[in-house]
Design an enzyme around this catalytic site. Structure first.
Site, mmCIF file in Angstrom:
data_model
loop_
_atom_site.group_PDB
_atom_site.id
_atom_site.type_symbol
_atom_site.label_atom_id
_atom_site.label_comp_id
_atom_site.label_asym_id
_atom_site.label_seq_id
_atom_site.Cartn_x
_atom_site.Cartn_y
_atom_site.Cartn_z
ATOM 1 N N SER A 146 0.858 -1.185 0.000
ATOM 2 C CA SER A 146 0.000 0.000 0.000
ATOM 3 C C SER A 146 0.889 1.228 0.000
ATOM 4 C CB SER A 146 -0.877 0.003 1.261
ATOM 5 O OG SER A 146 -1.526 1.246 1.448
ATOM 6 N N TYR A 159 -2.313 -0.592 10.517
ATOM 7 C CA TYR A 159 -2.323 -1.037 9.124
ATOM 8 C C TYR A 159 -1.030 -0.620 8.429
ATOM 9 C CZ TYR A 159 -3.804 -1.172 4.192
ATOM 10 O OH TYR A 159 -3.894 -1.409 2.842
#
Length: 255
Positions: A146, A159
């Site tokens: 990501s 995350y």
């Protein structure tokens, strides 16, 4: 002569393949000739994707697995090998997120669950993929990271930490196994129109929602097909000199 993006004779395993980026990628690579294993905890959705592939003349099977459990991952790769032979490409796509929350208010259980799925899950899958690829003369591991693994990500620290970890695994393994003809790369999307992102958007106020949608110069969310297209190219031999890299698909966010 093989057509551009030809994936015939490739055995591609995709975790988190029942929806979002994983499902779009499964459909695309199957259409280009790959034999596809779709893996997910959601059996109903995963089998539906396989049915779509087979209805269009593709070859695919569904195998349920929990990537946070090492025994489940070992069984997944054993079943995949039994179905189509050694895995040529593994796309480690399974992942979770958490509600945007200041770090000091995030429950420790949320942090540990993110680590279990997003980081340990990638670790387990990489190990099993590499074991098969060492015996088969090489292969390609593609990790879905990501943009949150490339820069700061306030309010999604748990995350973000896992995605930074995925980038570390990607780079280290790429160098470690390059001589064995095993390539390891990462794809780093920003906000993509997936069920996970849609869920986040539905649970934040309008100001935050608009900020997320317009966080890049293109002022829109990415579409799963845009990520799938890049992944399909990575699955092909056209990316054969590429390893240890991150493919950033973010609409210019980090430019």
């Amino acid at each position: 002569m093989k057509s551009v993006g030809n994936l015939e004779n490739k055995h591609i395993l995709i975790t988190g393949g029942a929806s979002g980026i994983g499902a779009a990628t499964a459909l695309l690579v199957a259409s280009r000739g790959a034999k596809v294993v779709v893996s997910d905890q959601n059996r109903q959705q995963g089998e539906a994707i396989v049915e779509q592939i087979c209805a269009k003349g593709g070859v695919a099977t569904f195998i349920a697995a929990d990537v946070s459990d090492s025994d489940s991952v070992i069984a997944l790769f054993a079943q995949a090998k039994a179905a189509y032979g050694p895995v040529n490409v593994t796309i480690n796509n399974a992942g979770i997120d958490h509600k945007p929350t200041p770090m000091h208010l995030v429950d420790d259980a949320v942090f540990h669950r993110n680590v279990a799925v997003n980081l340990a899950g990638v670790w387990y899958c990489m190990k099993q993929a590499i074991i098969q690829m060492l015996d088969n003369g090489g292969g390609h591991v593609i990790n879905i990271a990501s943009v949150a693994g490339l820069h700061s990500a306030p309010t999604i620290a748990a995350y973000s930490a896992t995605k930074h970890g995925v980038m570390g695994l990607t780079k280290s393994a790429a160098v470690e196994y390059a001589k064995a003809n095993i390539r390891v790369n990462a794809v780093c999307p920003s906000f993509i129109r997936t069920p996970m992102v849609e869920n986040v958007l539905a649970n934040v106020d309008e100001r935050v929602r608009n900020a997320m949608i317009k966080a890049n110069p293109m002022k829109r969310l990415g579409e799963v097909e845009e990520i799938a297209g890049a992944l399909a190219w990575l699955c092909s031999d056209e990316s054969s000199f590429m390893t240890g890299q991150s493919v950033v698909l973010d609409g210019g966010m980090l430019a």
